[in-house]
Design an enzyme around this catalytic site. Structure first.
Site, short mmCIF file in Angstrom:
data_model
loop_
_atom_site.label_atom_id
_atom_site.label_comp_id
_atom_site.label_asym_id
_atom_site.label_seq_id
_atom_site.Cartn_x
_atom_site.Cartn_y
_atom_site.Cartn_z
N LYS A 42 52.45 28.92 60.97
CA LYS A 42 53.41 29.52 60.02
C LYS A 42 54.44 30.29 60.81
O LYS A 42 54.16 30.79 61.90
CB LYS A 42 52.68 30.48 59.07
CG LYS A 42 53.45 30.80 57.81
CD LYS A 42 53.28 29.70 56.80
CE LYS A 42 53.85 30.01 55.45
NZ LYS A 42 53.32 29.07 54.44
N1 GLU Z 1 55.29 26.25 52.93
C1 GLU Z 1 54.44 25.30 52.30
C2 GLU Z 1 53.01 25.81 52.21
O1 GLU Z 1 52.77 27.00 52.27
C3 GLU Z 1 54.55 23.91 52.91
C4 GLU Z 1 54.23 23.82 54.37
C5 GLU Z 1 54.54 22.45 54.97
O2 GLU Z 1 54.95 21.55 54.27
O3 GLU Z 1 54.33 22.34 56.17
O4 GLU Z 1 52.11 25.05 52.00
#
Ligand code: GLU
Length: 423
Positions: free
Chosen positions: A110
């Site tokens: 993240k």
């Molecule tokens: N931000 C989204 C989540 O928390 C998608 C992450 C992604 O597609 O890599 O799942």
């Protein structure tokens, strides 16, 4: 919302609490337990940006790769004033469990930058994005770590991510990031995927709990990508969306809100977009939303929204966590004991990353699927994940959150064991 989030302490600690409970049920050996409760890499960067007024601002950014045992790190980039290393680490851990529950070959990562995008110009946002990516460039790559959108980041920002990385490596690299515009190697269906998954999981939960989603009443907190699209798609299968709230206020209509009109109303606003003031509905506060007598409640905003302050007043039969970490562990326990069927974030919103996986596969193949293909495969993957978690919950007599952790930890632990220890 932000004061509330801060009051509830470490989000990473909340994640560990959930992890430990599931690891105990699995009888996880202490070595693997230790590995899976430590982030693999945490990077903090300073991103200088020349603002429109000529002054230089320095923004703090993070990228955390929590675990990359199953494949490249995967996870969004969040722009928000409350971003912290603790929050990004917890979100990276949740991505690890989410990818494992979704059964896709990714680890969890993240990113986040402490900033207030609502007060920044397009040029400032572009400069910040490019500098942040340049600062973490050695960490990311199609086989290393693949970013995506998250809170306050969108397709345009992903386009800048793709361009910055491509300029650095000297060739166009589409698979470096997902959630891109279609023209740049994005996938049909990605934009709507998280909301579509929330709709599928709500529909399956209704079947399991024993009511018809057609005609069921729904309240949604948050009107961003996840909240608005899940509400729209649930309305399309006959659910009655009676309430939607966001950071600025909310709207209620017992007869059901007109979702396409509500979404147009929000999108027509230039900045600081909100549902507040939408005609044909009564005003509603966030606090009131949680007390509504509805069948389905969907928190689709930020973390720590359902706490012991409001959980006792919740009357919904089913809670579907569209956001990441919206329920504190004690509030979750309380809801579970009262018989509320809570579908945890790592299952409920996993269709976003599943569609990201589809996008990454298409980019690497250089062959693109139809929207029908994407949606059908998403439907299959979501039902498979929902059933795996439901069966685990019945087998171990645990709630859906614990079951999702059990499925995820078991998958990551199995691969960790098989790969063995390096050096
Ligand atoms: N931000 C989204 C989540 O928390 C998608 C992450 C992604 O597609 O890599 O799942």
């Amino acid at each position: 919302m932000s004061a509330n989030r801060r009051d509830h302490g470490s989000i990473f600690r909340a994640m560990l609490q959930e992890f430990d409970a599931a690891a105990r049920i699995l009888n996880l050996e202490p070595g693997i337990w230790k590995i899976l409760t430590h982030p693999k890499r945490q990077v903090t960067v300073s991103c200088p940006v020349q603002m429109d007024n000529g002054e230089i601002e320095v923004f703090t950014g993070y990228r955390v790769q929590y675990n990359i045992t199953l494949g490249p790190g995967k996870g969004g980039i969040r722009y928000h004033p409350d971003v912290s290393l603790d929050e990004v680490t917890a979100l990276a851990a949740w991505m690890t469990w989410k990818c494992a529950v979704a059964h896709i070959p990714f680890g969890g990562a993240k990113g986040g930058v402490i900033c207030d995008p609502s007060s920044m110009s397009r040029r400032e946002l572009e400069a910040l994005t490019r500098r942040y990516i340049a600062e973490i460039i050695d960490l990311i790559g199609p086989e290393k770590d693949v970013p995506a959108p998250d809170v306050n980041t969108n397709e345009q920002i992903m386009a800048w991510v793709m361009d910055t990385y491509s300029m650095h490596v000297g060739h166009t690299s589409t698979a470096i990031v997902t959630g891109k515009p279609l023209e740049l190697g994005g996938s049909l269906g990605r934009h709507e995927a998280t909301g579509r998954g929330v709709m599928i999981v709500a529909r399956e939960s209704a079947k399991h709990v024993g009511f018809d989603i057609n005609g069921a009443t729904v309240a949604v907190q948050g009107c961003g990508n996840v909240g608005s699209i899940s509400a729209k798609l649930l309305a399309q299968i006959g659910a009655k969306i009676v309430a939607v709230t966001d950071w600025n206020g909310g709207v209620y209509n017992a007869a059901g809100l007109d979702l396409p009109k509500l979404i147009d109303y929000v999108n027509d606003q230039r900045e600081q977009r909100s549902v507040k003031g939408f005609a044909g509905a009564e005003p509603l506060t966030n606090e009131q939303l949680f007390t509504l007598d509805v069948d389905v409640l969907i928190p689709a905003a930020l973390e720590n929204q359902i706490t012991m302050d409001n959980a006792p007043a919740i009357r919904a039969k089913v809670v579907i966590e569209g956001a990441n970490g919206p329920t504190t562990p004690d509030a979750h326990q309380h809801l579970h004991q009262r018989g509320v069927f809570v579908v945890p974030d790592i299952l409920a919103n996993s269709a976003g990353v599943t569609a990201s996986y589809f996008e990454w596969v298409q980019d690497r193949y250089g062959y693109f699927w139809t929207e029908k293909d994407v949606n059908e495969r998403l439907e299959m993957k979501m039902c498979e994940a929902f059933n795996a978690v439901l069966q685990t919950s019945l087998k171990y007599h645990v709630d859906m959150r614990m079951a999702a952790y059990i499925v995820a930890i078991d998958r990551v632990a199995t691969v960790t064991r098989m790969r063995g220890m390096y050096a």
